[in-house]
Enzyme design. Structure first.
Site, PDB file in Angstrom:
ATOM      1  N   THR A 192       0.813  -1.213   0.000  1.00 52.83           N
ATOM      2  CA  THR A 192       0.000   0.000   0.000  1.00 52.83           C
ATOM      3  C   THR A 192       0.845   1.262   0.000  1.00 52.83           C
ATOM      4  OG1 THR A 192      -1.785   1.206   1.105  1.00 52.83           O
ATOM      5  CG2 THR A 192      -0.271   0.019   2.524  1.00 52.83           C
ATOM      6  N   ARG A 193       0.269   2.328  -0.581  1.00 56.05           N
ATOM      7  CA  ARG A 193       0.903   3.651  -0.525  1.00 56.05           C
ATOM      8  C   ARG A 193      -0.069   4.686   0.027  1.00 56.05           C
ATOM      9  NH1 ARG A 193      -1.609   5.014  -5.712  1.00 56.05           N
ATOM     10  NH2 ARG A 193      -1.531   7.195  -5.125  1.00 56.05           N
ATOM     11  N   HIS A 238      -8.004   2.391   5.770  1.00 59.30           N
ATOM     12  CA  HIS A 238      -9.274   2.655   6.443  1.00 59.30           C
ATOM     13  C   HIS A 238      -9.958   1.313   6.714  1.00 59.30           C
ATOM     14  CE1 HIS A 238      -8.468   6.809   5.730  1.00 59.30           C
ATOM     15  NE2 HIS A 238      -8.339   6.595   4.429  1.00 59.30           N
ATOM     16  N   HIS A 264      -9.995  -1.460   4.034  1.00 57.45           N
ATOM     17  CA  HIS A 264      -8.724  -2.156   3.830  1.00 57.45           C
ATOM     18  C   HIS A 264      -8.476  -3.172   4.933  1.00 57.45           C
ATOM     19  CE1 HIS A 264      -8.138   1.965   2.128  1.00 57.45           C
ATOM     20  NE2 HIS A 264      -7.832   1.243   1.072  1.00 57.45           N
ATOM     21  N   ARG A 305      -7.913  -4.135  -7.561  1.00 54.63           N
ATOM     22  CA  ARG A 305      -8.365  -3.459  -8.757  1.00 54.63           C
ATOM     23  C   ARG A 305      -7.378  -2.326  -9.023  1.00 54.63           C
ATOM     24  NH1 ARG A 305     -11.430   0.443 -10.563  1.00 54.63           N
ATOM     25  NH2 ARG A 305     -13.042  -0.045 -12.089  1.00 54.63           N
TER      26      ARG A 305
END
Ligand code: PPS
Length: 571
Positions: free
Chosen positions: A196-197, A201, A204, A290
């Site tokens: 992740t970057r 929340h 996730h 996605r």
């Protein structure tokens, strides 16, 4: 069990032993040296610690061509991303293949030695097309390739001397071998990694936890803290957010480690690259969502890649890579059941809630509510601390106009009014003050005026970054220079250009300091409006017509503008 042994066994690093490193460092001091760019430092760290295993250095021309053309090194090994050492033409001309060079960090510390085998000029347009899908500088990596990277690539093996220094979150950084050892120690055989970057929340947290449950694996939150997409939330804030989310997983199921990767936002190829990097870190499963590592829209306003291109490409190479893909389910909040569910498993007629990234940024910017179903209170308060609403952020008011147009007077009035309102510190960078304190050696040539304005811009950008108000009041006659200053400042806060549009005739008629008379007599050279150019601002935030109006009214107009931009106003 063979794979399990592999998963926990150490992978090769490029570092020499401690004693050799000390010796090499001394010897390397005499070598020609290249000062690494921030991106090259990221690449070098993962080359040296095995994160980019099986690479042994920066790509040779043959390997580069193979990677660009068909994602394979010259020996056939799968590798989707060109890891290249781009340098200036001047530096490239000063060295020869066969030579060793020292690679230094930005403070001059020698991190590695590169034995140059190859020096070549890449076809950047082709690299852009093949690797990133289009030669379009709306793609951040293509922009980097054309506008930041040097024209020549050096290739060859690396001898690692020491890793780049990190002073932040040291306990959260692990090399591939450190993570492998950690998993072995805890007996984690199956580990699913989440790349992740962005801040995490609730959605996730739900999806990562579900992914781990479904493949009966432990979970590694593996955020990128090297370089991400320009405009992303800085990694300091993100890591504080991640630490808050980490508490929400059942104890001992989940861990987090920071990855010093420089992302390219290359979608499908990037997903495969991410998978190989995670495999090197001892991970067995990898979540691909996605639009994984998507770069945003191209210059025609369309997506660079299809939403599932990354999953498709990953799937194609999954077996060869030896890491399993866990397709990311798009999770949405179902109001009636007060829980997150995969979007594709929801029946018609229920209320689905969602807040997009853009909407979240708007709410943060305007200080509006962010509901508990969307994120965790600790995460939201971290984000609010970093991104206060506009009415609490710093900004710059930049007056421009002829000498004697009234810039300084209006700027002074504005400063006093802002101080009366209180809340933020105010600094006035008036032309005279600046020329006395910052630019006393400068004259009025184009070069000197530009230097003067860039200095003002630098100070204003620092003030803006730190939440203050900078009021600048130079002539600033050149549009390109004003634009450059605007760009510097807008990464920290608003830039409000105010053109004080008093005509040159009026300024000369008033001639408060008697300078126009001297300029007409040729006693002052290069005088703006008389014997030197002034580019009239085309789209200033505000244009003040001072004809027949008093200073107080002008300052009032600036205040109204600031209010309409949300920069000042009710708490
Ligand atoms: S610039 O172009 O933005 O760097 O100029 P700035 O720093 O605002 O300085 C302008 C003030 O310097 C005085 N002065 C001159 N102005 C223009 N051209 C020439 N050649 C020149 N020589 C001296 C002048 O008083 C300007 O003051 P202001 O406050 O603008 O009236």
């Amino acid at each position: 069990t063979k794979t399990m042994q592999n998963q926990h066994a150490p992978i090769p690093e490029l570092y020499v032993s401690h004693e050799s490193a000390q010796k090499l460092k001394v010897e390397a001091a005499d070598l020609p040296s290249w000062d690494l760019t921030p991106r090259q430092i990221c690449d070098l760290e993962l080359l040296m610690n095995g994160g980019f295993n099986p690479l042994k250095g920066f790509l040779s021309e043959e390997d580069y061509n193979g990677v660009v053309d068909n994602m394979r090194l010259a020996d056939g090994t799968l590798w989707p991303m060109p890891i290249t050492l781009d340098v200036s033409q001047k530096f490239a001309d000063s060295i020869e293949p066969g030579q060793d060079i020292a690679l230094r960090d930005q403070e001059g510390v020698i991190l590695a030695i590169l034995s140059i085998t190859d020096r070549f000029t890449p076809n950047k347009a082709k690299e852009a097309e093949k690797v990133f899908g289009a030669d379009d500088i709306a793609h951040p990596a293509v922009n980097y390739l054309h506008n930041v990277a040097g024209p020549v690539y050096l290739g060859g093996p690396i001898i690692g001397i020491q890793p780049p220094m990190h002073y932040d979150f040291r306990a959260r950084r692990d090399t591939p071998n450190e993570l492998r050892a950690y998993f072995r120690k805890l007996g984690w055989r199956k580990v699913v990694a989440f790349q992740t970057r962005n801040p995490l929340h609730r959605a996730h947290q739900e999806l990562t936890f579900r992914a781990a449950k479904e493949c009966q694996a432990n979970l590694l939150i593996h955020p990128v803290v090297g370089m991400t997409k320009p405009g992303d939330v800085d990694h300091f804030t993100r890591v504080r957010c991640y630490e808050a989310v980490l508490d929400k997983y059942p104890a001992a199921t989940t861990t987090m480690s920071l990855l010093p990767l420089a992302m390219r936002m290359a979608g499908p190829r990037e997903a495969v690259w991410h998978g190989l990097i995670r495999k090197n870190h001892g991970v067995t499963h990898f979540i691909v969502g996605r639009d994984h590592a998507g770069p945003g829209k191209n210059s025609a306003g369309e997506d660079f890649y299809g939403p599932y291109d990354a999953q498709d490409l990953f799937k194609e190479f999954e077996e060869e890579m030896g890491i399993e893909m866990v397709p990311f389910k798009h999770m949405v909040y179902v109001q009636e059941r007060a829980q997150y569910e995969p979007a594709d498993e929801i029946e018609e007629g229920v209320t689905v809630l969602n807040i997009s990234g853009t909407e979240l940024r708007r709410r943060l910017a305007e200080g509006l509510e962010i509901p508990d179903w969307f994120s965790f209170p600790d995460v939201v308060s971290e984000l609010r601390r970093t991104r206060p609403p506009r009415s609490k952020q710093g900004f710059t008011v930049f007056f421009t106009g002829f000498s004697g147009s009234g810039k300084s007077t209006i700027a002074n009035a504005l400063m006093v009014k802002l101080m009366e309102m209180g809340g933020r510190p105010v600094t006035l960078l008036d032309g005279d003050i600046v020329r006395k304190n910052l630019s006393s050696e400068l004259g009025f040539s184009k070069e000197h005026r530009d230097l003067n304005i860039r200095r003002i811009g630098y100070v204003a950008s620092e003030i803006t970054k730190n939440g203050g108000i900078a009021i600048c009041a130079p002539i600033a006659p050149y549009a390109t220079t004003r634009r450059a200053v605007r760009e510097d400042i807008e990464s920290y806060g608003a830039f409000v250009e105010v053109h004080v549009a008093t005509t040159i005739e009026e300024c000369e008629k008033r001639d408060r300091k008697g300078l126009y008379k001297l300029a007409r007599e040729g006693k002052i050279k290069e005088f703006t409006g008389i014997s030197d150019p002034y580019d009239v601002p085309e789209n200033p935030e505000l244009r003040l017509d001072t004809d027949g109006v008093d200073v107080d009214y002008c300052a009032q107009q600036v205040l109204l503008k600031l209010e309409s931009m949300g920069l000042i106003g009710a708490e």
